[in-house]
Scaffold this motif. Structure first.
Motif, PDB file in Angstrom:
ATOM      1  N   GLU A 169       4.503  -3.578   3.617  1.00 56.19           N
ATOM      2  CA  GLU A 169       4.840  -4.402   4.666  1.00 56.19           C
ATOM      3  C   GLU A 169       5.051  -3.588   5.861  1.00 56.19           C
ATOM      4  O   GLU A 169       5.713  -2.525   5.806  1.00 56.19           O
ATOM      5  CB  GLU A 169       6.080  -5.175   4.368  1.00 56.19           C
ATOM      6  CG  GLU A 169       6.632  -6.409   5.119  1.00 56.19           C
ATOM      7  CD  GLU A 169       7.680  -6.951   4.743  1.00 56.19           C
ATOM      8  OE1 GLU A 169       7.866  -8.282   4.803  1.00 56.19           O
ATOM      9  OE2 GLU A 169       8.843  -6.296   4.484  1.00 56.19           O
ATOM     10  N   ARG A 192       8.731  -2.865   0.542  1.00 53.57           N
ATOM     11  CA  ARG A 192       8.395  -4.125   0.136  1.00 53.57           C
ATOM     12  C   ARG A 192       6.873  -4.079   0.244  1.00 53.57           C
ATOM     13  O   ARG A 192       6.212  -3.390   1.161  1.00 53.57           O
ATOM     14  CB  ARG A 192       8.791  -4.821   1.406  1.00 53.57           C
ATOM     15  CG  ARG A 192      10.295  -5.101   1.192  1.00 53.57           C
ATOM     16  CD  ARG A 192      10.569  -6.122   2.578  1.00 53.57           C
ATOM     17  NE  ARG A 192      11.949  -6.452   2.460  1.00 53.57           N
ATOM     18  CZ  ARG A 192      12.585  -7.431   3.059  1.00 53.57           C
ATOM     19  NH1 ARG A 192      11.869  -7.937   3.952  1.00 53.57           N
ATOM     20  NH2 ARG A 192      13.772  -7.627   3.045  1.00 53.57           N
ATOM     21  N   VAL A 200      -1.757  -4.972  -3.324  1.00 51.75           N
ATOM     22  CA  VAL A 200      -0.691  -5.171  -2.521  1.00 51.75           C
ATOM     23  C   VAL A 200      -0.587  -4.196  -1.459  1.00 51.75           C
ATOM     24  O   VAL A 200      -0.975  -3.059  -1.690  1.00 51.75           O
ATOM     25  CB  VAL A 200       0.832  -5.420  -3.052  1.00 51.75           C
ATOM     26  CG1 VAL A 200       0.708  -6.699  -3.855  1.00 51.75           C
ATOM     27  CG2 VAL A 200       1.072  -4.356  -4.036  1.00 51.75           C
ATOM     28  N   SER A 225       7.253 -13.932  -1.438  1.00 50.77           N
ATOM     29  CA  SER A 225       6.855 -13.347  -0.154  1.00 50.77           C
ATOM     30  C   SER A 225       6.408 -12.059  -0.122  1.00 50.77           C
ATOM     31  O   SER A 225       5.484 -11.317   0.634  1.00 50.77           O
ATOM     32  CB  SER A 225       8.059 -13.314   0.865  1.00 50.77           C
ATOM     33  OG  SER A 225       8.494 -14.756   1.055  1.00 50.77           O
ATOM     34  N   TYR A 226       7.326 -11.201  -1.026  1.00 45.44           N
ATOM     35  CA  TYR A 226       7.005  -9.861  -1.338  1.00 45.44           C
ATOM     36  C   TYR A 226       7.541  -9.238  -2.580  1.00 45.44           C
ATOM     37  O   TYR A 226       8.202 -10.025  -3.237  1.00 45.44           O
ATOM     38  CB  TYR A 226       7.676  -8.977  -0.087  1.00 45.44           C
ATOM     39  CG  TYR A 226       8.972  -8.863  -0.092  1.00 45.44           C
ATOM     40  CD1 TYR A 226       9.848  -7.961  -0.850  1.00 45.44           C
ATOM     41  CD2 TYR A 226       9.671  -9.824   0.451  1.00 45.44           C
ATOM     42  CE1 TYR A 226      11.270  -8.034  -0.800  1.00 45.44           C
ATOM     43  CE2 TYR A 226      11.290  -9.804   0.694  1.00 45.44           C
ATOM     44  CZ  TYR A 226      11.789  -9.144  -0.122  1.00 45.44           C
ATOM     45  OH  TYR A 226      13.274  -9.055  -0.034  1.00 45.44           O
ATOM     46  N   VAL A 244       3.427  -6.307   0.046  1.00 41.03           N
ATOM     47  CA  VAL A 244       2.869  -7.950   0.362  1.00 41.03           C
ATOM     48  C   VAL A 244       1.375  -8.252  -0.190  1.00 41.03           C
ATOM     49  O   VAL A 244       1.040  -7.206  -0.157  1.00 41.03           O
ATOM     50  CB  VAL A 244       3.090  -8.350   1.924  1.00 41.03           C
ATOM     51  CG1 VAL A 244       4.495  -8.563   2.375  1.00 41.03           C
ATOM     52  CG2 VAL A 244       2.121  -7.343   2.760  1.00 41.03           C
TER      53      VAL A 244
END
Length: 101
Positions: free
Chosen positions: A99, A79, A96, A69-70, A81
């Motif tokens: 988040e 985090r 990435v 998920s992360y 994502v």
């Protein structure tokens, strides 16, 4: 390429517990050493439409073969994502973004 960062991949637990009214804790599903760099301004604008988005380029030797998920970098609580991924001839590249919420 220097593999000087530790990247941990997490999977959110979507199981709702009606007794505690909470979702389960995230589970660690993979770990890898990686090269982590900031995403350039031009590429950040192309991907996100703005340049103030905190984004990283994560390069690992092997592709991550599990659902996640992360990720976190060096045990930092931030985090990230997945935005996009590339698998060139030698390494695996993940772009990435931080988040939100």
């Amino acid at each position: 390429m220097r593999l000087d960062h530790e990247v941990t991949f997490w999977l959110d637990d979507d199981q709702y517990d009606p007794d505690t009214h909470q979702y389960g804790d995230p589970k660690k599903v993979a770990f890898s050493v990686a090269s982590v760099t900031d995403l350039g301004t031009n590429r950040s604008v192309e991907l996100f439409g703005k340049y103030d988005q905190q984004a990283k380029v994560v390069r690992t030797v092997e592709p991550i073969g599990v659902k996640w998920s992360y990720l976190t970098v060096d045990d930092d609580p931030t985090r990230y994502v997945l935005q996009t991924t590339r698998v060139p001839l030698q390494n695996n590249t993940l772009i990435v973004g931080e988040e939100n919420g």
